[in-house]
Design a protein around this motif. Structure first.
Motif, PDB file in Angstrom:
ATOM      1  N   ALA A   1      -0.937  -0.390   6.958  1.00  0.00           N
ATOM      2  CA  ALA A   1       0.296   0.183   6.800  1.00  0.00           C
ATOM      3  C   ALA A   1       1.011   0.599   8.261  1.00  0.00           C
ATOM      4  O   ALA A   1       0.239   0.971   9.183  1.00  0.00           O
ATOM      5  N   ALA A   2       2.377   0.540   8.190  1.00  0.00           N
ATOM      6  CA  ALA A   2       2.855   1.105   9.240  1.00  0.00           C
ATOM      7  C   ALA A   2       3.823   2.298   9.059  1.00  0.00           C
ATOM      8  O   ALA A   2       4.319   2.259   7.724  1.00  0.00           O
ATOM      9  N   PHE A   3       3.789   3.146   9.598  1.00  0.00           N
ATOM     10  CA  PHE A   3       4.500   4.365   9.464  1.00  0.00           C
ATOM     11  C   PHE A   3       5.510   5.177  10.256  1.00  0.00           C
ATOM     12  O   PHE A   3       5.025   5.092  11.402  1.00  0.00           O
ATOM     13  N   LEU A   4       6.576   5.378   9.914  1.00  0.00           N
ATOM     14  CA  LEU A   4       7.804   5.991  10.821  1.00  0.00           C
ATOM     15  C   LEU A   4       7.893   7.413  10.531  1.00  0.00           C
ATOM     16  O   LEU A   4       8.588   7.761   9.352  1.00  0.00           O
ATOM     17  N   PRO A   5       7.288   8.566  10.995  1.00  0.00           N
ATOM     18  CA  PRO A   5       7.530   9.682  10.663  1.00  0.00           C
ATOM     19  C   PRO A   5       8.947  10.325  10.374  1.00  0.00           C
ATOM     20  O   PRO A   5       9.093  10.917   9.605  1.00  0.00           O
ATOM     21  N   GLU A   6       9.651   9.957  11.689  1.00  0.00           N
ATOM     22  CA  GLU A   6      10.962  10.365  11.813  1.00  0.00           C
ATOM     23  C   GLU A   6      11.875  10.249  10.596  1.00  0.00           C
ATOM     24  O   GLU A   6      12.766  10.996  10.406  1.00  0.00           O
ATOM     25  N   ILE A   7      11.557   8.988   9.771  1.00  0.00           N
ATOM     26  CA  ILE A   7      12.302   8.635   8.639  1.00  0.00           C
ATOM     27  C   ILE A   7      11.556   8.657   7.418  1.00  0.00           C
ATOM     28  O   ILE A   7      11.963   8.394   6.261  1.00  0.00           O
ATOM     29  N   ALA A   8      10.235   9.034   7.396  1.00  0.00           N
ATOM     30  CA  ALA A   8       9.301   9.281   6.196  1.00  0.00           C
ATOM     31  C   ALA A   8       9.137   7.886   5.467  1.00  0.00           C
ATOM     32  O   ALA A   8       9.146   7.791   4.224  1.00  0.00           O
ATOM     33  N   ARG A   9       9.240   6.754   6.221  1.00  0.00           N
ATOM     34  CA  ARG A   9       9.250   5.511   5.719  1.00  0.00           C
ATOM     35  C   ARG A   9       7.768   4.916   6.100  1.00  0.00           C
ATOM     36  O   ARG A   9       7.366   4.957   7.230  1.00  0.00           O
ATOM     37  N   ALA A  10       7.359   4.057   5.152  1.00  0.00           N
ATOM     38  CA  ALA A  10       6.177   3.229   5.374  1.00  0.00           C
ATOM     39  C   ALA A  10       6.098   1.876   5.023  1.00  0.00           C
ATOM     40  O   ALA A  10       7.073   1.657   3.987  1.00  0.00           O
ATOM     41  N   TRP A  11       5.446   0.873   5.276  1.00  0.00           N
ATOM     42  CA  TRP A  11       5.415  -0.462   4.837  1.00  0.00           C
ATOM     43  C   TRP A  11       3.928  -0.869   4.918  1.00  0.00           C
ATOM     44  O   TRP A  11       3.263  -0.668   5.568  1.00  0.00           O
ATOM     45  N   GLY A  12       3.738  -1.251   3.665  1.00  0.00           N
ATOM     46  CA  GLY A  12       2.261  -1.630   3.516  1.00  0.00           C
ATOM     47  C   GLY A  12       1.941  -3.130   3.184  1.00  0.00           C
ATOM     48  O   GLY A  12       2.820  -3.654   2.682  1.00  0.00           O
ATOM     49  N   GLY A  13       0.993  -3.561   3.475  1.00  0.00           N
ATOM     50  CA  GLY A  13       0.477  -4.756   3.225  1.00  0.00           C
ATOM     51  C   GLY A  13      -1.067  -5.077   2.795  1.00  0.00           C
ATOM     52  O   GLY A  13      -1.730  -4.188   3.139  1.00  0.00           O
ATOM     53  N   ALA A  14      -1.244  -6.128   2.027  1.00  0.00           N
ATOM     54  CA  ALA A  14      -2.599  -6.132   1.440  1.00  0.00           C
ATOM     55  C   ALA A  14      -2.896  -7.709   1.292  1.00  0.00           C
ATOM     56  O   ALA A  14      -1.827  -8.328   0.688  1.00  0.00           O
ATOM     57  N   VAL A  15      -3.915  -7.989   1.527  1.00  0.00           N
ATOM     58  CA  VAL A  15      -4.406  -9.671   1.287  1.00  0.00           C
ATOM     59  C   VAL A  15      -5.518  -9.624   0.733  1.00  0.00           C
ATOM     60  O   VAL A  15      -6.778  -9.035   1.397  1.00  0.00           O
ATOM     61  N   ALA A  16      -6.054 -10.438  -0.227  1.00  0.00           N
ATOM     62  CA  ALA A  16      -7.199 -10.642  -0.702  1.00  0.00           C
ATOM     63  C   ALA A  16      -7.667 -12.115  -0.540  1.00  0.00           C
ATOM     64  O   ALA A  16      -6.795 -13.042  -0.674  1.00  0.00           O
ATOM     65  N   ARG A  17      -8.842 -12.334  -0.020  1.00  0.00           N
ATOM     66  CA  ARG A  17      -9.320 -13.652   0.199  1.00  0.00           C
ATOM     67  C   ARG A  17     -10.791 -13.842  -0.407  1.00  0.00           C
ATOM     68  O   ARG A  17     -11.565 -13.144  -0.726  1.00  0.00           O
ATOM     69  N   ASP A  18     -11.343 -15.200  -0.719  1.00  0.00           N
ATOM     70  CA  ASP A  18     -12.581 -15.683  -1.106  1.00  0.00           C
ATOM     71  C   ASP A  18     -13.598 -15.847  -0.150  1.00  0.00           C
ATOM     72  O   ASP A  18     -13.076 -15.678   1.198  1.00  0.00           O
ATOM     73  N   HIS A  19     -14.684 -16.408  -0.436  1.00  0.00           N
ATOM     74  CA  HIS A  19     -15.690 -16.625   0.659  1.00  0.00           C
ATOM     75  C   HIS A  19     -15.239 -17.732   1.708  1.00  0.00           C
ATOM     76  O   HIS A  19     -15.798 -17.920   2.766  1.00  0.00           O
ATOM     77  N   LYS A  20     -14.226 -18.507   1.113  1.00  0.00           N
ATOM     78  CA  LYS A  20     -13.743 -19.481   2.089  1.00  0.00           C
ATOM     79  C   LYS A  20     -12.357 -19.437   2.869  1.00  0.00           C
ATOM     80  O   LYS A  20     -12.019 -20.148   3.701  1.00  0.00           O
ATOM     81  N   GLY A  21     -12.031 -17.982   2.677  1.00  0.00           N
ATOM     82  CA  GLY A  21     -11.048 -17.472   3.640  1.00  0.00           C
ATOM     83  C   GLY A  21      -9.391 -17.634   2.783  1.00  0.00           C
ATOM     84  O   GLY A  21      -8.511 -17.499   3.285  1.00  0.00           O
ATOM     85  N   THR A  22      -9.807 -18.515   1.740  1.00  0.00           N
ATOM     86  CA  THR A  22      -8.537 -18.653   1.059  1.00  0.00           C
ATOM     87  C   THR A  22      -7.953 -17.498   0.311  1.00  0.00           C
ATOM     88  O   THR A  22      -8.706 -16.658  -0.452  1.00  0.00           O
ATOM     89  N   PRO A  23      -6.632 -17.232   0.474  1.00  0.00           N
ATOM     90  CA  PRO A  23      -5.961 -16.209  -0.128  1.00  0.00           C
ATOM     91  C   PRO A  23      -5.916 -16.214  -1.565  1.00  0.00           C
ATOM     92  O   PRO A  23      -5.524 -17.247  -2.122  1.00  0.00           O
ATOM     93  N   PHE A  24      -6.208 -15.109  -2.296  1.00  0.00           N
ATOM     94  CA  PHE A  24      -6.114 -14.943  -3.945  1.00  0.00           C
ATOM     95  C   PHE A  24      -4.506 -14.826  -3.800  1.00  0.00           C
ATOM     96  O   PHE A  24      -3.695 -14.974  -4.778  1.00  0.00           O
ATOM     97  N   LEU A  25      -4.256 -13.492  -3.190  1.00  0.00           N
ATOM     98  CA  LEU A  25      -2.808 -13.038  -3.142  1.00  0.00           C
ATOM     99  C   LEU A  25      -2.554 -12.393  -1.929  1.00  0.00           C
ATOM    100  O   LEU A  25      -3.385 -11.874  -1.042  1.00  0.00           O
ATOM    101  N   SER A  26      -1.366 -11.961  -1.686  1.00  0.00           N
ATOM    102  CA  SER A  26      -0.791 -11.138  -0.591  1.00  0.00           C
ATOM    103  C   SER A  26       0.387 -10.454  -1.071  1.00  0.00           C
ATOM    104  O   SER A  26       1.081 -11.030  -1.915  1.00  0.00           O
ATOM    105  N   VAL A  27       0.428  -9.234  -0.716  1.00  0.00           N
ATOM    106  CA  VAL A  27       1.363  -8.422  -1.253  1.00  0.00           C
ATOM    107  C   VAL A  27       2.008  -7.422  -0.101  1.00  0.00           C
ATOM    108  O   VAL A  27       1.053  -7.112   0.735  1.00  0.00           O
ATOM    109  N   ALA A  28       3.270  -7.187  -0.097  1.00  0.00           N
ATOM    110  CA  ALA A  28       3.790  -6.340   0.924  1.00  0.00           C
ATOM    111  C   ALA A  28       4.816  -5.327   0.264  1.00  0.00           C
ATOM    112  O   ALA A  28       5.930  -5.954  -0.404  1.00  0.00           O
TER     113      ALA A  28
END
Length: 188
Positions: free
Chosen positions: A41-68
């Protein structure tokens, strides 16, 4: 349909992730029959906003999904925990096997590894995460160095620039090169 087997979710099976050389600053794939979820996540306290990201991958490095996503947050720890929750919420729709969750936020990692109730200021998010973790066959929490979490960091940055997004078996165009470089991916 949910599956505990990663092979059935590997849409881009021709990409193979070679294991990282020990001691390198690189993401390492999970064992077969499991998935790895990285969040940041990235967070800016002066405006109380955050941006989050996540990625799930398998044993081959292939993404299952990514979300932000962007959200209101009162602190950096809460923002990081919310990014974990974001990834778990999406992953639980498609997978119920063994999951490794990696975060570069030691505070969040320790809270998730701790038995019992959280006493953190954002204990509600920690409680929600622990509830979501029950969905999976097993969950291992790992605290990693930031260098091992670059893709998740860049996905969080895409939320700030491009808004919320979700990809199944793919990542945002702006981070595609990172997934290739981070994983020693080759085409076979």
């Amino acid at each position: 349909e949910k599956t505990g087997h990663t092979e059935s979710m590997s849409v881009h099976a021709e990409k193979i992730c070679k294991p990282a050389v020990p001691g390198t600053n690189q993401w390492t794939p999970p064992p077969r029959q499991s998935a790895k979820l990285n969040s940041d996540a990235a967070f800016l306290p002066e405006i109380a906003r955050a941006w989050g990201g996540a990625v799930a991958r398998d044993h081959k490095g292939t993404p299952f999904l990514s979300v932000a996503a962007n959200y209101i947050s009162v602190g950096g720890g809460e923002a990081e925990a919310s990014a974990v929750l974001l990834g778990l919420d999406e992953m639980s729709k498609y997978f119920d096997g063994h999951l490794i969750v990696e975060t570069d936020c030691a505070t969040v990692g320790h809270e998730l590894q701790r038995e019992g109730r959280s006493r953190s200021p954002w204990c509600g998010v920690i409680t929600d995460i622990k509830e979501r973790m029950r969905h999976f066959a097993s969950v291992q929490i790992s605290i990693v160095k930031r260098n091992h979490n670059k893709l998740a960091h860049e996905i969080a940055a895409t939320a700030r620039e491009y808004g919320n997004h979700f990809f199944l078996a793919e990542v945002h165009d702006n981070v595609r090169q990172r997934i290739l470089s981070e994983c020693n991916t080759t085409i076979t």
